[in-house]
Motif scaffolding. Structure first.
Motif, mmCIF file in Angstrom:
data_model
loop_
_atom_site.group_PDB
_atom_site.id
_atom_site.type_symbol
_atom_site.label_atom_id
_atom_site.label_comp_id
_atom_site.label_asym_id
_atom_site.label_seq_id
_atom_site.Cartn_x
_atom_site.Cartn_y
_atom_site.Cartn_z
ATOM 1 N N HIS A 99 -25.724 -4.883 -62.938
ATOM 2 C CA HIS A 99 -25.351 -4.260 -64.435
ATOM 3 C C HIS A 99 -23.781 -4.009 -64.223
ATOM 4 C CE1 HIS A 99 -24.705 -1.441 -67.601
ATOM 5 N NE2 HIS A 99 -26.164 -1.639 -67.864
ATOM 6 N N PRO A 100 -23.171 -4.343 -65.141
ATOM 7 C CA PRO A 100 -21.540 -4.475 -65.194
ATOM 8 C C PRO A 100 -21.163 -3.287 -65.122
ATOM 9 C CG PRO A 100 -22.559 -5.025 -67.554
ATOM 10 C CD PRO A 100 -23.670 -5.027 -66.561
ATOM 11 N N ASP A 101 -21.415 -2.049 -65.726
ATOM 12 C CA ASP A 101 -21.068 -0.656 -65.595
ATOM 13 C C ASP A 101 -21.146 -0.397 -63.891
ATOM 14 O OD1 ASP A 101 -20.976 -0.682 -68.179
ATOM 15 O OD2 ASP A 101 -22.578 0.805 -68.251
ATOM 16 N N THR A 102 -21.927 -0.768 -63.158
ATOM 17 C CA THR A 102 -21.816 -0.364 -61.696
ATOM 18 C C THR A 102 -21.100 -1.494 -61.041
ATOM 19 O OG1 THR A 102 -24.203 -1.486 -61.612
ATOM 20 C CG2 THR A 102 -23.901 1.187 -61.579
ATOM 21 N N ARG A 103 -21.266 -2.966 -61.342
ATOM 22 C CA ARG A 103 -20.453 -3.755 -60.705
ATOM 23 C C ARG A 103 -18.951 -3.524 -60.745
ATOM 24 N NH1 ARG A 103 -23.066 -7.728 -62.984
ATOM 25 N NH2 ARG A 103 -21.341 -8.507 -64.423
ATOM 26 N N ASN A 104 -18.266 -3.152 -62.086
ATOM 27 C CA ASN A 104 -16.997 -2.807 -62.151
ATOM 28 C C ASN A 104 -16.475 -1.712 -61.513
ATOM 29 O OD1 ASN A 104 -17.237 -5.127 -63.847
ATOM 30 N ND2 ASN A 104 -17.417 -3.943 -65.848
ATOM 31 N N THR A 105 -17.432 -0.794 -60.666
ATOM 32 C CA THR A 105 -16.816 0.150 -60.037
ATOM 33 C C THR A 105 -16.235 -0.325 -58.805
ATOM 34 O OG1 THR A 105 -18.842 0.452 -59.045
ATOM 35 C CG2 THR A 105 -18.466 1.785 -61.048
ATOM 36 N N ALA A 106 -16.330 -1.590 -58.463
ATOM 37 C CA ALA A 106 -15.808 -2.254 -57.140
ATOM 38 C C ALA A 106 -16.792 -2.020 -55.948
ATOM 39 C CB ALA A 106 -14.354 -1.610 -56.861
ATOM 40 N N TYR A 107 -18.146 -1.262 -56.291
ATOM 41 C CA TYR A 107 -19.093 -1.431 -55.227
ATOM 42 C C TYR A 107 -19.637 -2.411 -55.026
ATOM 43 C CZ TYR A 107 -19.093 3.627 -54.141
ATOM 44 O OH TYR A 107 -18.767 4.944 -53.670
ATOM 45 N N GLU A 108 -19.810 -2.892 -53.597
ATOM 46 C CA GLU A 108 -20.550 -4.058 -53.278
ATOM 47 C C GLU A 108 -21.661 -3.719 -51.947
ATOM 48 O OE1 GLU A 108 -17.927 -7.154 -51.277
ATOM 49 O OE2 GLU A 108 -16.299 -5.437 -51.641
ATOM 50 N N TYR A 109 -22.061 -4.917 -51.533
ATOM 51 C CA TYR A 109 -23.143 -4.527 -50.422
ATOM 52 C C TYR A 109 -23.126 -5.727 -49.574
ATOM 53 C CZ TYR A 109 -26.185 -7.371 -53.261
ATOM 54 O OH TYR A 109 -26.953 -8.236 -53.873
ATOM 55 N N GLY A 110 -23.703 -5.499 -48.425
ATOM 56 C CA GLY A 110 -23.889 -6.676 -47.540
ATOM 57 C C GLY A 110 -25.365 -6.417 -46.892
ATOM 58 N N ILE A 111 -26.244 -7.540 -46.880
ATOM 59 C CA ILE A 111 -27.529 -7.529 -46.451
ATOM 60 C C ILE A 111 -27.780 -8.979 -45.472
ATOM 61 C CG2 ILE A 111 -30.151 -7.326 -47.001
ATOM 62 C CD1 ILE A 111 -28.619 -5.401 -48.064
ATOM 63 N N LYS A 112 -28.324 -8.371 -44.362
ATOM 64 C CA LYS A 112 -28.298 -9.220 -42.961
ATOM 65 C C LYS A 112 -29.250 -10.376 -43.560
ATOM 66 C CE LYS A 112 -30.201 -9.484 -38.405
ATOM 67 N NZ LYS A 112 -30.783 -8.411 -37.302
ATOM 68 N N VAL A 113 -28.765 -11.576 -42.935
ATOM 69 C CA VAL A 113 -29.512 -12.944 -42.894
ATOM 70 C C VAL A 113 -30.009 -13.265 -41.582
ATOM 71 C CG1 VAL A 113 -29.033 -15.589 -43.506
ATOM 72 C CG2 VAL A 113 -28.465 -13.831 -45.077
ATOM 73 N N THR A 114 -31.090 -13.839 -41.286
ATOM 74 C CA THR A 114 -31.245 -14.417 -39.966
ATOM 75 C C THR A 114 -32.024 -15.731 -39.918
ATOM 76 O OG1 THR A 114 -33.577 -13.307 -40.275
ATOM 77 C CG2 THR A 114 -31.955 -12.050 -38.939
ATOM 78 N N ILE A 115 -31.832 -16.621 -39.229
ATOM 79 C CA ILE A 115 -32.067 -17.865 -39.029
ATOM 80 C C ILE A 115 -32.744 -18.399 -37.849
ATOM 81 C CG2 ILE A 115 -31.425 -20.268 -39.105
ATOM 82 C CD1 ILE A 115 -29.382 -19.357 -41.161
ATOM 83 N N GLY A 116 -34.051 -18.690 -37.483
ATOM 84 C CA GLY A 116 -34.667 -19.013 -36.129
ATOM 85 C C GLY A 116 -34.127 -19.788 -35.657
ATOM 86 N N ASP A 117 -34.764 -20.640 -34.529
ATOM 87 C CA ASP A 117 -34.326 -21.595 -33.340
ATOM 88 C C ASP A 117 -34.763 -23.006 -34.238
ATOM 89 O OD1 ASP A 117 -33.625 -19.565 -31.548
ATOM 90 O OD2 ASP A 117 -35.669 -19.772 -30.548
ATOM 91 N N ASN A 118 -34.033 -23.920 -33.678
ATOM 92 C CA ASN A 118 -34.046 -25.312 -34.088
ATOM 93 C C ASN A 118 -34.283 -25.496 -35.616
ATOM 94 O OD1 ASN A 118 -34.594 -25.503 -31.211
ATOM 95 N ND2 ASN A 118 -36.465 -24.845 -31.660
ATOM 96 N N VAL A 119 -33.314 -25.031 -36.280
ATOM 97 C CA VAL A 119 -33.238 -25.051 -37.805
ATOM 98 C C VAL A 119 -32.218 -26.070 -38.310
ATOM 99 C CG1 VAL A 119 -32.993 -23.761 -39.793
ATOM 100 C CG2 VAL A 119 -34.346 -22.963 -38.020
ATOM 101 N N TRP A 120 -32.583 -26.776 -39.087
ATOM 102 C CA TRP A 120 -31.529 -27.704 -39.748
ATOM 103 C C TRP A 120 -31.260 -27.390 -41.241
ATOM 104 C CZ3 TRP A 120 -32.631 -33.640 -41.049
ATOM 105 C CH2 TRP A 120 -31.714 -34.165 -41.517
ATOM 106 N N ILE A 121 -30.063 -26.898 -41.669
ATOM 107 C CA ILE A 121 -29.812 -26.788 -42.943
ATOM 108 C C ILE A 121 -29.226 -27.838 -43.787
ATOM 109 C CG2 ILE A 121 -28.849 -25.138 -44.460
ATOM 110 C CD1 ILE A 121 -30.723 -23.771 -42.842
ATOM 111 N N GLY A 122 -29.732 -28.439 -44.659
ATOM 112 C CA GLY A 122 -29.243 -29.578 -45.422
ATOM 113 C C GLY A 122 -27.679 -29.325 -46.330
#
Length: 208
Positions: free
Chosen positions: A114-137
């Motif tokens: 929502h732009p009202d909350t986005r314009n307050t400058a609040y942001e976030y970070g959520i963890k990303v995990t990738i296993g073994d032997n993975v190929w990303i194109g």
């Protein structure tokens, strides 16, 4: 809580001076990496070792971009090709023997819809995990909160918005499972092209 504490707990936070201060080391190191002599593999390897939070034999073809570096943990034999970008506001944990083609982007960072909350400058970070032997194109985008299972291939141009299981080929926007990877795939190097006898003998020797 400070904004750094909020960020590290995956809560909404605002980037303040303390947060910017933590980004300075990564910016110095990525500048050194991206301006290094491209033929000086030892120098590049040393910068990568200092930049990443955890690594063992990692190599990155510059240019490369990240926010912090210390939030990126990669296993053995990690390789990222040209123009990789990892927005590591939250942890990015990558297993052993993972390969990334050119222009892969991993985003843990996001903003309210929502732009009202986005314009307050609040942001976030959520963890990303990738296993073994993975190929990303190439030209793949991995979005916040995603888990990609071990032994999986993500096709070029994918946008990964949801978890992908182990042992599959997945592709598309949004990225979806196409099929499982089975033992029948072992002898092929590209589509229906089988390894020649010389190369296949070497493959078997390397797997001993």
């Amino acid at each position: 809580m400070t904004n750094k504490e909020r960020r590290d707990r995956e809560l909404p936070y605002i980037t303040d001076e303390d947060v910017f201060e933590e980004q300075k080391k990564a910016r110095r190191l990525t500048q050194a990496l991206n301006t290094a002599d491209r033929s000086d593999f030892d120098a590049i390897g040393k910068i990568v070792k200092e930049l990443l939070g955890k690594s063992d034999g990692a190599f990155i073809n510059p240019p490369f971009y990240c926010d912090y570096g210390f939030n990126i943990e990669v296993g053995k034999n990690f390789f990222a090709n040209y123009n990789c970008m990892i927005l590591d506001v939250a942890k990015v944990v990558i297993g052993d023997n993972c390969q990334m083609a050119p222009n892969v982007a991993i985003y843990t960072a996001g903003h309210p819809v929502h732009p009202d909350t986005r314009n307050t400058a609040y942001e976030y970070g959520i963890k990303v995990t990738i296993g073994d032997n993975v190929w990303i194109g190439g030209n793949t985008v991995i979005c916040p909160g995603v888990h990609i299972g071990s032994n999986t291939v993500i096709g070029a141009g994918s946008v990964v918005t949801k978890d992908i299981p182990d042992w599959v080929i997945a592709a598309g926007n949004p990225c979806k499972v196409i099929r499982e990877i089975t033992d029948a795939d072992r002898k092929f190097y590209f589509r229906d092209r089988e390894f020649d006898e010389e190369a296949w003998a070497h493959v078997l020797e390397l797997q001993k």
